[in-house]
Scaffold this motif. Sequence first.
Motif, PDB file in Angstrom:
ATOM      1  N   THR A   9       0.802  -1.219   0.000  1.00 11.45           N
ATOM      2  CA  THR A   9       0.000   0.000   0.000  1.00 11.45           C
ATOM      3  C   THR A   9       0.838   1.274   0.000  1.00 11.45           C
ATOM      4  O   THR A   9       0.288   2.360  -0.188  1.00 11.45           O
ATOM      5  CB  THR A   9      -0.971   0.044   1.200  1.00 11.45           C
ATOM      6  N   LYS A  11       3.208   1.717  -2.264  1.00 11.06           N
ATOM      7  CA  LYS A  11       3.650   1.912  -3.646  1.00 11.06           C
ATOM      8  C   LYS A  11       2.974   3.146  -4.244  1.00 11.06           C
ATOM      9  O   LYS A  11       1.855   3.487  -3.863  1.00 11.06           O
ATOM     10  CB  LYS A  11       3.299   0.690  -4.518  1.00 11.06           C
ATOM     11  N   GLU A  14      -0.966   3.661  -4.744  1.00 12.48           N
ATOM     12  CA  GLU A  14      -1.746   2.901  -3.765  1.00 12.48           C
ATOM     13  C   GLU A  14      -2.182   3.822  -2.620  1.00 12.48           C
ATOM     14  O   GLU A  14      -1.687   4.931  -2.466  1.00 12.48           O
ATOM     15  CB  GLU A  14      -0.949   1.700  -3.239  1.00 12.48           C
ATOM     16  N   TYR A  43      -3.726  -5.660   3.238  1.00 12.10           N
ATOM     17  CA  TYR A  43      -2.381  -5.275   2.807  1.00 12.10           C
ATOM     18  C   TYR A  43      -1.468  -6.491   2.876  1.00 12.10           C
ATOM     19  O   TYR A  43      -1.824  -7.506   3.474  1.00 12.10           O
ATOM     20  CB  TYR A  43      -1.838  -4.108   3.645  1.00 12.10           C
ATOM     21  N   GLU A 168       3.794 -10.249  -6.448  1.00  8.82           N
ATOM     22  CA  GLU A 168       3.312  -8.896  -6.737  1.00  8.82           C
ATOM     23  C   GLU A 168       1.968  -8.695  -6.060  1.00  8.82           C
ATOM     24  O   GLU A 168       1.100  -9.558  -6.113  1.00  8.82           O
ATOM     25  CB  GLU A 168       3.191  -8.694  -8.241  1.00  8.82           C
ATOM     26  N   TRP A 169       1.785  -7.512  -5.423  1.00 11.09           N
ATOM     27  CA  TRP A 169       0.549  -7.198  -4.723  1.00 11.09           C
ATOM     28  C   TRP A 169      -0.146  -6.004  -5.367  1.00 11.09           C
ATOM     29  O   TRP A 169       0.500  -5.047  -5.803  1.00 11.09           O
ATOM     30  CB  TRP A 169       0.849  -6.850  -3.263  1.00 11.09           C
ATOM     31  N   ASN A 170      -1.456  -6.092  -5.408  1.00  7.58           N
ATOM     32  CA  ASN A 170      -2.314  -4.944  -5.696  1.00  7.58           C
ATOM     33  C   ASN A 170      -3.669  -5.289  -5.076  1.00  7.58           C
ATOM     34  O   ASN A 170      -3.898  -6.431  -4.657  1.00  7.58           O
ATOM     35  CB  ASN A 170      -2.392  -4.625  -7.198  1.00  7.58           C
ATOM     36  N   LYS A 173      -5.399  -8.404  -6.533  1.00 14.01           N
ATOM     37  CA  LYS A 173      -4.779  -9.677  -6.144  1.00 14.01           C
ATOM     38  C   LYS A 173      -5.072  -9.997  -4.682  1.00 14.01           C
ATOM     39  O   LYS A 173      -5.212 -11.156  -4.308  1.00 14.01           O
ATOM     40  CB  LYS A 173      -3.269  -9.638  -6.397  1.00 14.01           C
TER      41      LYS A 173
END
Length: 184
Positions: A9, A11, A14, A43, A168-170, A173
């Motif tokens: 979060t 990034k 974000e 998160y 990878e996070w978003n 995902k």
Amino acid sequence: MDNVFVYGTLKPGERNYWVCARDVVSVRPAIAPGYLYALPFGYPAMTIGSGTVRGFLLSLDNPQCLTRLDEFEQHDPSEFRRYKPDLIFAENQYERKQIEVMELNQNRQVSHDGSNEQFKFQTIGSGRVDRGSPHKNLHSTTLRTAWAYLMTTEQVVQLGGVPLPDGEWNPQKQKAAFSAHSQS
């Protein structure tokens, strides 16, 4: 100048980037050795390991920004009690540690084939590294030292973390990880 590797979060773009945005002088895509997990709080958490975590390397021009980030990364005990009433954590949820990060050449694409190969640095000159599979299109990057906020594997397990195998996070995902996890 301090470098910070962010993967969730914090990034750019974000919801919590605002915490450090005013002190950021450069943003570069980067990867770091570790594993990434979605937590039930919305998160992610990163642990040290041989996988690959994708994020950004932020260069900060204000040393007070690290103090703000340290305060931001402290957990709220009431949040944990809501999800895991039997857990007791120390003062900080995350621990800030220095790690090696590879700044990606922005002109190259990074592909990921989902394999669980080890993350390896191969030095090919002053600060330059070559990275082979699983990032087949990544030939040249710059090795940097950066601060990162990490958890232990034990913390992630206690918190019910769900692995994000591609590192990878978003938010999408995050949601998908818990949808898939609840259906299994």
